[in-house]
Scaffold this active site. Structure first.
Site, PDB file in Angstrom:
ATOM      1  N   GLY A  65       0.803  -1.214   0.000  1.00  0.00           N
ATOM      2  CA  GLY A  65       0.000   0.000   0.000  1.00  0.00           C
ATOM      3  C   GLY A  65       0.832   1.258   0.000  1.00  0.00           C
ATOM      4  O   GLY A  65       2.066   1.227  -0.046  1.00  0.00           O
ATOM      5  N   ASP A  66       0.131   2.370   0.047  1.00  0.00           N
ATOM      6  CA  ASP A  66       0.700   3.714   0.007  1.00  0.00           C
ATOM      7  C   ASP A  66       0.198   4.452   1.237  1.00  0.00           C
ATOM      8  O   ASP A  66      -1.004   4.665   1.405  1.00  0.00           O
ATOM      9  CB  ASP A  66       0.229   4.401  -1.272  1.00  0.00           C
ATOM     10  CG  ASP A  66       0.628   5.860  -1.383  1.00  0.00           C
ATOM     11  OD1 ASP A  66       1.245   6.383  -0.433  1.00  0.00           O
ATOM     12  OD2 ASP A  66       0.316   6.477  -2.414  1.00  0.00           O
ATOM     13  N   HIS A  68      10.345  12.271   8.746  1.00  0.00           N
ATOM     14  CA  HIS A  68      11.409  13.229   8.421  1.00  0.00           C
ATOM     15  C   HIS A  68      11.624  13.366   6.912  1.00  0.00           C
ATOM     16  O   HIS A  68      12.299  14.295   6.469  1.00  0.00           O
ATOM     17  CB  HIS A  68      12.712  12.866   9.142  1.00  0.00           C
ATOM     18  CG  HIS A  68      13.480  11.735   8.526  1.00  0.00           C
ATOM     19  ND1 HIS A  68      14.848  11.611   8.689  1.00  0.00           N
ATOM     20  CD2 HIS A  68      13.102  10.679   7.763  1.00  0.00           C
ATOM     21  CE1 HIS A  68      15.266  10.530   8.047  1.00  0.00           C
ATOM     22  NE2 HIS A  68      14.230   9.957   7.493  1.00  0.00           N
TER      23      HIS A  68
END
Length: 359
Positions: free
Chosen positions: A235-236, A254
């Site tokens: 997934g994203d 970050h």
């Protein structure tokens, strides 16, 4: 007389300052030498003791006089040591450069000094001029888009991050406040090193490794002691993340700007089980002028990506915008801390971004 004395003192101070600043400006050559030594694998040929530059050059296919000069510079900071006979040995401090070291860092050295990091760092002035990353000006596209198109560079990045993480994962996992029994989702977890460390230490946990398909292909979770306690989820994290009791995000936020980070955290908040928590594992910048690796990495992020290292108050603002509340910051023996978030107000429906990343 006092004016003359003061003038002399000011001049001496000026010369000391000039010498220090020049020495600092030359500092970039040390990581360049470190990269060269790692690239040819010098350390692997010093397992049995000191060898001459000629012997090392023959073993590594290098030019002996040039190799000696590189090792001589590296010896000034204790990774190698030259004896009275002109032979070099690998010190205990430099032992991690060996490929068979308990925690080998050669791939991390090659990643951190790769052209994708090195060249933008030389263009920091551009960042000061327009406030953006220098990466796109050099490579013609954003950092992660470049990696998606260049398999060789992507491999350097993922192998380097895995090596960099290897020294961190066990002590970080030991300090994570996991429940006795829970589903832990490692969001953008790469090859799963941190999740593996967590599962090994706590038999009541089930792990879900979440990342892009090509990253998951290199996962390390298939061990006898973790059998049946993990799954993969392609997934994203800008779109959604799997449900769980704990969402881990190690060195993820970050990489991204504040709006994108809020989008990732909102997705975690939506997928969080009642009473669950989000554990962000990142550098937490201390106040003041004390050295901290996060302050160095922050400049690298500015040059090559769109993200940044953050302070505790920065994380608190991100959490609040995502419907979370920062409950505590847990230091670890590494340069990273664990920033814990619990459910706060419901997140808004505004999306935080559209592009995914390698995590």
């Amino acid at each position: 007389m006092r004016e003359g004395a003061r003038g002399t003192t000011d001049e001496e101070a000026g010369r000391r300052s000039a010498a220090l600043v020049i020495e600092e400006a030359l500092g970039f050559l040390y990581p360049a030498a470190l990269r060269a030594a790692a690239a040819v694998g010098v350390a692997d040929h010093l397992a049995d003791g000191a060898r001459t530059p000629e012997e090392l050059a023959a073993a590594t296919g290098s030019d002996a006089p040039s190799l000696r000069r590189v090792l001589r510079l590296l010896a000034t900071r204790g990774l190698f040591e030259e004896d009275g006979r002109g032979r070099f040995r690998l010190t205990e401090a430099g032992g991690a450069l060996r490929s068979d070291a308990p925690v080998p860092v050669g791939p991390a050295v090659l990643m951190l000094t790769d052209r994708t990091m090195w060249r933008p760092a030389g263009e920091l002035t551009r960042c000061l001029e327009d406030g953006g990353s220098a990466f796109g000006h050099i490579f013609g596209m954003p950092f992660f888009e470049h990696f998606a198109r260049d398999e060789e560079t992507a491999a350097v990045f993922h192998e380097g991050m895995a090596a960099m993480s290897e020294a961190e994962n066990r002590p970080i996992a030991d300090h994570c406040p996991f429940p006795g029994s829970a589903t832990v989702v490692d969001v953008g977890g790469g090859h799963g090193g941190l999740l593996l460390a967590a599962l090994r230490g706590r038999p009541g946990l089930h792990g879900v490794l979440h990342d892009r398909a090509h990253v998951l292909a290199g996962h390390r979770l298939d061990t006898e002691e973790t059998k049946g306690r993990w799954s993969l989820h392609e997934g994203d994290f800008f779109t959604s993340v799997p449900p769980g009791d704990v969402h881990l995000l190690k060195r993820i936020l970050h990489d991204w700007d504040d709006e994108q980070c809020v989008g990732i955290l909102r997705n975690c908040r939506r997928a969080l089980a009642p009473g669950g928590r989000v554990l962000v594992v990142d550098a937490v910048l201390p106040p003041g002028n004390a050295p901290h690796q996060g302050k160095t990495l922050d400049v690298m992020m500015m040059a090559s990506l769109v993200g940044r290292e953050r302070t505790e108050s920065d994380f608190a603002r991100l959490f609040d915008a995502a419907g979370l509340r920062l409950s505590r910051v847990i230091p670890t023996p590494t340069v990273l801390s664990i920033v814990e978030g619990v459910a706060g107000t419901e997140p808004s429906e505004k999306s935080g971004g559209e592009e995914g990343g390698a995590g």
